[in-house]
Design a protein around this motif. Structure first.
Motif, short mmCIF file in Angstrom:
data_model
loop_
_atom_site.label_atom_id
_atom_site.label_comp_id
_atom_site.label_asym_id
_atom_site.label_seq_id
_atom_site.Cartn_x
_atom_site.Cartn_y
_atom_site.Cartn_z
N LEU A 97 0.83 -1.20 0.00
CA LEU A 97 0.00 0.00 0.00
C LEU A 97 0.87 1.25 0.00
O LEU A 97 1.96 1.25 0.59
CB LEU A 97 -0.92 0.03 1.22
N SER A 98 0.38 2.26 -0.67
CA SER A 98 1.11 3.54 -0.71
C SER A 98 0.12 4.69 -0.64
O SER A 98 -1.02 4.58 -1.11
CB SER A 98 1.93 3.66 -2.00
N GLY A 99 0.57 5.79 -0.08
CA GLY A 99 -0.22 7.00 -0.07
C GLY A 99 0.27 7.98 -1.12
O GLY A 99 1.31 7.81 -1.73
N MET A 100 -0.52 9.02 -1.33
CA MET A 100 -0.24 10.10 -2.28
C MET A 100 -0.17 9.59 -3.72
O MET A 100 -0.66 8.51 -4.02
CB MET A 100 1.04 10.85 -1.88
N GLY A 101 0.42 10.37 -4.61
CA GLY A 101 0.36 10.05 -6.03
C GLY A 101 1.55 9.27 -6.54
O GLY A 101 2.49 8.96 -5.81
N ASN A 102 1.51 8.98 -7.83
CA ASN A 102 2.54 8.19 -8.49
C ASN A 102 3.88 8.93 -8.49
O ASN A 102 3.98 10.03 -9.03
CB ASN A 102 2.08 7.93 -9.94
N PRO A 103 4.94 8.35 -7.90
CA PRO A 103 6.23 9.04 -7.83
C PRO A 103 7.21 8.61 -8.92
O PRO A 103 8.37 9.06 -8.91
CB PRO A 103 6.75 8.60 -6.46
N SER A 162 -10.21 19.31 -4.48
CA SER A 162 -10.70 18.01 -4.91
C SER A 162 -11.18 17.17 -3.74
O SER A 162 -11.02 17.52 -2.56
CB SER A 162 -9.59 17.28 -5.67
N ALA A 163 -11.74 15.99 -4.07
CA ALA A 163 -12.39 15.13 -3.09
C ALA A 163 -11.39 14.50 -2.13
O ALA A 163 -10.46 13.82 -2.55
CB ALA A 163 -13.18 14.04 -3.82
N MET A 164 -11.61 14.73 -0.83
CA MET A 164 -10.86 14.08 0.24
C MET A 164 -11.84 13.83 1.37
O MET A 164 -12.39 14.77 1.93
CB MET A 164 -9.68 14.95 0.69
N SER A 165 -12.07 12.58 1.69
CA SER A 165 -13.17 12.25 2.59
C SER A 165 -12.81 12.48 4.06
O SER A 165 -11.66 12.40 4.46
CB SER A 165 -13.58 10.79 2.40
N TYR A 166 -13.87 12.77 4.83
CA TYR A 166 -13.73 12.84 6.28
C TYR A 166 -13.54 11.42 6.79
O TYR A 166 -14.41 10.57 6.65
CB TYR A 166 -14.98 13.48 6.89
N GLY A 167 -12.41 11.16 7.35
CA GLY A 167 -11.99 9.80 7.70
C GLY A 167 -10.63 9.55 7.10
O GLY A 167 -9.70 9.12 7.78
N SER A 168 -10.48 9.87 5.82
CA SER A 168 -9.14 9.79 5.22
C SER A 168 -8.32 10.99 5.65
O SER A 168 -7.11 10.89 5.85
CB SER A 168 -9.24 9.72 3.70
N ILE A 169 -8.96 12.15 5.80
CA ILE A 169 -8.29 13.31 6.39
C ILE A 169 -9.08 13.75 7.63
O ILE A 169 -10.22 13.33 7.84
CB ILE A 169 -8.13 14.49 5.40
N ASN A 171 2.87 8.20 3.82
CA ASN A 171 2.49 7.18 4.79
C ASN A 171 1.09 7.44 5.33
O ASN A 171 0.77 7.09 6.47
CB ASN A 171 3.50 7.15 5.94
N CYS A 172 0.23 8.03 4.48
CA CYS A 172 -1.13 8.39 4.89
C CYS A 172 -1.91 7.18 5.39
O CYS A 172 -2.72 7.29 6.32
CB CYS A 172 -1.89 9.01 3.72
N HIS A 173 -1.69 6.03 4.76
CA HIS A 173 -2.45 4.83 5.11
C HIS A 173 -2.13 4.35 6.52
O HIS A 173 -2.90 3.58 7.10
CB HIS A 173 -2.16 3.71 4.10
N ALA A 231 -3.75 13.52 7.69
CA ALA A 231 -4.29 12.19 7.38
C ALA A 231 -4.29 11.31 8.62
O ALA A 231 -3.63 10.28 8.68
CB ALA A 231 -3.47 11.54 6.26
N THR A 232 -5.03 11.73 9.63
CA THR A 232 -5.07 11.01 10.90
C THR A 232 -6.38 11.30 11.61
O THR A 232 -7.03 12.33 11.34
CB THR A 232 -3.90 11.41 11.80
N GLN A 233 -6.77 10.39 12.49
CA GLN A 233 -7.93 10.62 13.35
C GLN A 233 -7.54 10.53 14.83
O GLN A 233 -8.41 10.52 15.70
CB GLN A 233 -9.03 9.59 13.03
N ILE A 234 -6.25 10.45 15.12
CA ILE A 234 -5.77 10.39 16.50
C ILE A 234 -5.86 11.80 17.09
O ILE A 234 -5.21 12.73 16.58
CB ILE A 234 -4.33 9.85 16.57
#
Length: 500
Positions: free
Chosen positions: A98-104, A171-178, A417-419, A428-431
């Motif tokens: 798994l990876s976060g963010m876009g294609n590097p 753009s779309a970023m859901s509550y939970g992912s951010i 490391n968003c995931h 990108a956390t809910q802590i």
């Protein structure tokens, strides 16, 4: 079990500068730093470092820096260090990478191979400091002709429109992912700037209904948080068919993040995984899509424009042609460099096509078929600067989406490391103790500053081309020239080579 992986990054601590204040220890959610009381010094576990730079940024004596480790395997042109490390990871876990963010990866970035033309003599430039420049745009289907009543007055026959102060949206970023604070920053910035932000597929927190006039709500395959109140609280509705970071697969927010208000907003039990399947199980044709488009319009009294979001893939022009005939008011196209909270690494890095090529192809096909005015085109997928915005508009976009750039403005350091859910910058956390690190009063202001600066630069670039309205730039490919591109690439983009 033996760990075959050497740490990717190493933390270099200058003990002559380090005062053992333990700021780094307190600030690192990954527990990289540890204070040794007997020795009165701080030590590091490099294997836990994700290179988020939180410790480096906040160290009061500048005693820290993070460097890429010098460890290498035996040189092999076919088997890179990255490839070997990934095999070791999967051999040890049996899991999907798994990876976060876009294609590097080092694929071409076509925006970087496109230059802007400039006016000088016969078509003089315009000074944006002394002459008016129009950056406002109106998104939505446009009628083919002006209608007048018996007295010659223009009849307003426009379908519902989105009005923006500049050709930019979040753009779309859901509550939970951010985090809640990140969403608040986006909503407040959109309101102050006169643009829109997108909830993503996580529903709309009740606190943010007040920003409804600047909100796009999303309907994805999981239908999380979707109800008539949610739909009517918005300025527009977006049907998510795909996204650039992971075309052809669905979404997954782990149950560990479905807590408190996130569960309430998504309307699912706490601790349950939020899984959006890859297909909408009621959409298998353009006719099915048309039915959902009109169901959403019916539910909102035909007062909200409907967007259909798709990933940029190889048959994108045919897909867009069908969507333009489905009754949708806008098409949002997301390129393969688009960011995400989490995506399978193999899919993120190998699926989809660049947004520049997709945009140029779609704009041309819709024009050739005489249906370009049926829809507005919004594009995203690594829009990094105001010049990218200008080039996208000249290639045919009505507006652009930004997401990664917005996160970076709020403090994101692209550690990808968003995931992991332990974002040290509170994004990108809910802590709770990490979320509060992003102050929405500061986060929203930084977003306003960024887009205010971009708008000034957009006006400067329009002026140097002798254009005083963003509408005059849309699809105006005469203002673009390519460098380092093949004839076939220039043909797809619809632009000339530099010097011609």
């Amino acid at each position: 079990m033996i760990n075959y992986l050497y740490p990717l990054y190493e933390i270099v601590r200058n003990y002559d500068r380090c005062i053992a204040c333990r700021v780094c220890e307190r600030q690192c959610a990954n527990e990289v730093h540890e204070y040794i009381c007997d020795a009165d010094k701080v030590v590091c576990d490099d294997s836990k470092c994700v290179n988020c730079h939180r410790c480096v940024a906040l160290c009061p004596t500048r005693a820290l820096k993070i460097v890429k480790s010098g460890n290498t395997y035996r040189e092999n042109a076919n088997w890179s260090c990255k490839t070997i490390d990934e095999i070791y990871k999967q051999a040890g876990s049996g899991g999907v990478l798994l990876s976060g963010m876009g294609n590097p990866e080092k694929y071409p970035v076509y925006f970087d191979k496109i230059l802007l033309n400039a006016s000088q003599v016969t078509n003089p430039p315009i000074d944006p400091l002394r002459e008016p420049m129009e950056t406002k745009v109106s998104l939505g289907a446009k009628p083919k002709a002006v209608e007048r009543d018996e007295n010659g007055r223009i009849i307003n026959n426009l379908p519902p429109q989105i009005k923006l102060s500049m050709p930019l949206m979040f753009s779309a970023m859901s509550y939970g992912s951010i985090s809640y604070n990140a969403h608040e920053s986006l909503a407040r910035a959109a309101c102050e700037l006169g643009i829109l932000y997108n909830t993503g597929e996580g529903g709309l927190h009740e606190d943010f209904y007040q920003y409804g006039n600047n909100t796009i709500v999303q309907v994805a395959s999981g239908r999380f948080g979707v109800h008539t109140g949610y739909l009517n609280a918005s300025a527009a509705i977006e049907i998510k068919m795909g996204q650039g970071a992971k075309p052809g697969i669905g979404g997954h927010l782990p149950g560990t993040k479905i807590v408190g208000d996130i569960a309430k907003t998504r309307m699912i039990p706490e601790g349950s995984d939020a899984i959006s399947p890859a297909p909408h199980h009621d959409i298998y044709s353009i006719e099915d899509l048309r039915q959902l488009v009109y169901s959403l319009k019916e539910a909102t009294g035909y007062k909200k424009p409907v967007i259909v979001k798709i990933a940029a893939v190889h048959n994108i022009t045919a897909i867009a042609s069908g969507i333009a005939r489905s009754g949708a008011d806008m098409i949002a196209i997301d390129g393969f460099r688009g960011g995400t909270g989490a995506a399978p690494t193999r899919i993120r890095d190998n699926v989809g096509i660049p947004i520049e090529l997709a945009l140029a192809g779609v704009d041309k096909r819709l024009r050739d078929e005489g249906i370009r005015d049926n829809v507005s085109i919004v594009v995203g997928g690594s829009i990094r600067s105001s010049s990218d915005v200008v080039k996208a508009v000249a290639l045919g976009a009505d507006s652009v989406y930004i997401a990664s750039a917005a996160l970076i403005a709020m403090g994101c350091h692209l550690c990808r490391n968003c995931h992991g859910g332990k974002c040290n910058w509170g994004i990108a956390t809910q802590i709770p103790e990490l979320v509060k690190r992003l102050n929405p009063d500061l986060g929203y202001k930084r977003l306003v500053n960024l887009l205010t600066a971009w708008e000034h630069e957009i006006k400067e670039m329009m002026g140097l081309m002798g254009i005083n309205s963003i509408e005059s730039l849309k699809g105006n490919r005469l203002m673009l020239r390519g460098v380092g591109l093949s004839d076939r690439e220039l043909e797809i983009l619809g632009i000339k080579y530099a010097g011609s």
